[in-house]
Design a protein around this motif. Structure first.
Motif, mmCIF file in Angstrom:
data_model
loop_
_atom_site.group_PDB
_atom_site.id
_atom_site.type_symbol
_atom_site.label_atom_id
_atom_site.label_comp_id
_atom_site.label_asym_id
_atom_site.label_seq_id
_atom_site.Cartn_x
_atom_site.Cartn_y
_atom_site.Cartn_z
ATOM 1 N N GLY A 123 -0.087 3.873 -1.414
ATOM 2 C CA GLY A 123 -0.360 5.724 -0.765
ATOM 3 C C GLY A 123 -0.418 6.317 0.324
ATOM 4 N N SER A 142 1.889 8.180 -3.530
ATOM 5 C CA SER A 142 1.900 7.055 -4.246
ATOM 6 C C SER A 142 3.334 7.367 -3.886
ATOM 7 N N CYS A 152 -7.372 2.336 -3.585
ATOM 8 C CA CYS A 152 -6.164 2.835 -4.614
ATOM 9 C C CYS A 152 -6.800 3.696 -5.690
ATOM 10 N N SER A 181 -3.412 2.152 -10.178
ATOM 11 C CA SER A 181 -3.141 0.875 -8.910
ATOM 12 C C SER A 181 -3.317 -0.113 -8.657
ATOM 13 N N LEU A 218 -0.123 -1.392 -5.051
ATOM 14 C CA LEU A 218 -1.138 -0.056 -4.757
ATOM 15 C C LEU A 218 0.057 1.322 -4.802
ATOM 16 N N TYR A 230 0.495 -1.491 -0.715
ATOM 17 C CA TYR A 230 0.289 -0.270 -0.345
ATOM 18 C C TYR A 230 1.113 1.245 -0.371
ATOM 19 N N HIS A 259 -2.776 6.380 -3.233
ATOM 20 C CA HIS A 259 -3.769 6.670 -3.175
ATOM 21 C C HIS A 259 -4.976 6.871 -3.175
#
Ligand code: F0G
Length: 475
Positions: free
Chosen positions: A127, A133, A387, A391, A417, A125, A420
């Motif tokens: 994000g 990012s 996301c 992503s 991902l 993740y 965000h």
């Protein structure tokens, strides 16, 4: 926020140099110089190190000792706590805003959607980075090098995230001014708002990302501005650490697959380099496989690798099919078009490095439609970790590879991902909307016909009884 380290165990940093990726050229340049291509042959450059002189941990798990040094901003950073594996800068010159505090989430709800056995699908993740990012992983490295070189301005062309990241680093550190080039109407509001808010000089080109990329290279050269696009090899050094953090989260076990969206192909290139180096240094014993996922509306890599058979070939890439395809795109006026605006790119600048990564990681390339991307994105959101559209291409790609039987249900898979959820609310709201006109305008034109996983708002009159009834009916 130029952070000064207080660690006593700083790695040696005179080991780095730049090297042309073309094996027949192989020209080298000192690390303390600004280049985005080889002077002799024009090819891309790597950052390389005299590893035999480096003081390295014997096992990757030794990096866990860095967790105890979290009061040192350098070791707090999810990038720089792996400084030994990107030793191009002394610790007291490192720039950090605390990037890389990201999570590897294991998720069975998304795993079910992809078709994996329970416990096997992970989402990295990215994000959660300061600018929302994965770009911050690379930007802290590029801005560090720019500051070492005394740059007063730094520039990039961007589909939005690189520019948001550069703008953030420049405003947070006050080390240099950000100059960003964006295509017209091609950038989501979430990303544009960041660049504007952080005070970047924002140049909107009447063209798309590929046009902006050509211009930013010309302008940077002409005005001596430091270029931070992923043709900058220092950027990719920072992006290697995404892989280190994944290994760390998996207790230093190598997963079977890394699945990543492909745009300008900086990430996939950096991942290949990360694993090649770890393997060569004896810090891992096997390589994961790599899947790079294009949006079908921006499928240059897929076209070249899977349809036209372009390969790394020991560095002797056959350029004919690449030139032919570029000419064809020009002749037909083919322009990338996808709801995943972050990867809406026709001419990926890191193509050759990505071919190398595909070679070393036994990689595959796939393309997924905007429909598949948005359905996967809705599933990721429903799983609790939103996301942006680009992503979700990784999750849609993993699902496709599962369907094809290339990924086995028992494989350990990590999808990256990259950005965000809030980067691009327009696409999200258009998917979940009850307003057919909004749906058609934003998504219908891109071949998206249905929103099978939509979570629609319910409209109720402003009456207590009606509101209560509606909640009882739907919950
Ligand atoms: N995902 C997101 C959210 C991105 O912003 C990008 C690239 C990619 C994936 C593709 O990564 O280029 O390394 O293959 N965005 C760039 C930008 C192009 O300008 O922000 P890549």
């Amino acid at each position: 926020m130029l952070q000064t380290a207080n660690s006593t165990s700083a790695p040696q940093t005179d080991l780095a140099f730049q090297r042309c990726i073309n094996p027949t050229c192989g020209a080298t340049y000192e690390a303390n110089s600004v280049r985005t291509s080889c002077d002799k042959c024009g090819d891309l450059l790597d950052i390389d190190y005299e590893w035999d002189r480096a003081v390295l941990p014997k096992k990757l798990s030794e990096f866990e000792a860095m967790w105890n040094q979290r009061t040192n901003p350098v070791r707090f950073s999810g990038v720089w706590r792996f400084h030994e594996l990107l030793p191009f800068v002394p610790q007291d010159k490192i720039v950090t805003v605390g990037e890389g505090q990201t999570l590897l989430q294991q998720t069975d709800s998304v795993g079910d959607y992809v078709g994996m056995n329970h416990g096997k699908l992970h989402l990295q993740y990215e994000g959660m980075n300061p600018s929302g990012s994965f770009k911050d992983n690379g930007m802290c490295a590029a801005v560090t090098h720019a500051a070492m070189m005394g740059a007063k301005r730094a520039a990039c062309a961007s589909t939005g995230n690189t520019s948001a990241s550069l703008a953030l680093y420049c405003s947070a550190t006050r080390l240099m001014r950000a100059v960003i080039f964006i295509g017209s109407g091609k950038i989501s509001y979430g990303k544009l708002s960041q660049a504007l808010d952080y005070g970047a000089l924002t140049v909107q080109i009447a063209g798309d990302f590929d046009d902006a990329m050509i211009r930013v290279k010309q302008v940077s050269q002409e005005l001596g501005i430091y270029l931070v696009n992923s043709v900058n090899p220092f950027r990719l050094e920072g992006q290697k650490t995404i892989m280190f953090r994944i290994l760390e989260a998996l207790r230093w076990e190598v997963p079977d697959w890394i699945v990543v969206p492909g745009g300008n192909l900086g990430n996939s290139s950096a991942f290949g380099k990360a694993f090649s180096e770890l393997k060569a240094l004896g810090l891992i014993d096997r390589m994961p496989r790599l899947a790079v996922i294009n949006a079908s509306g921006a499928d240059t890599l897929y076209e070249l690798v899977e349809r036209r058979g372009v390969r790394w070939n020991g560095g002797h890439v056959n350029m004919d099919p690449i030139r032919e395809y570029n000419d064809l795109m020009d002749r037909e006026g083919k322009k990338a078009d996808t709801i995943a605006s972050a990867i809406e790119i026709n001419r990926p600048v890191n193509l050759k490095k990505c071919l190398r990564a595909l070679d070393t990681m036994d990689g595959v390339v796939r393309q997924v439609s905007d429909q598949e991307i948005l359905d996967a994105k809705a599933k990721v959101g429903a799983g609790g970790f939103g996301c942006e559209p680009a992503s979700a291409a990784s999750v849609a790609g993993a699902k496709l590879l599962r369907r094809e039987g290339v990924i086995a249900p028992s494989d350990r898979v990590v999808c990256i991902l990259t950005g965000h959820e809030l980067k691009d609310p327009t696409a999200t709201v258009a998917y979940h909307t009850t307003d057919q006109e909004v749906f058609n305008k934003t998504l219908g034109s891109r071949g998206v016909t249905k929103a099978s996983h939509a979570n629609r708002a319910i409209a109720v009159p402003n009456e207590l009884d009606d509101i209560i009834k509606a909640i009882q009916l739907y919950s």
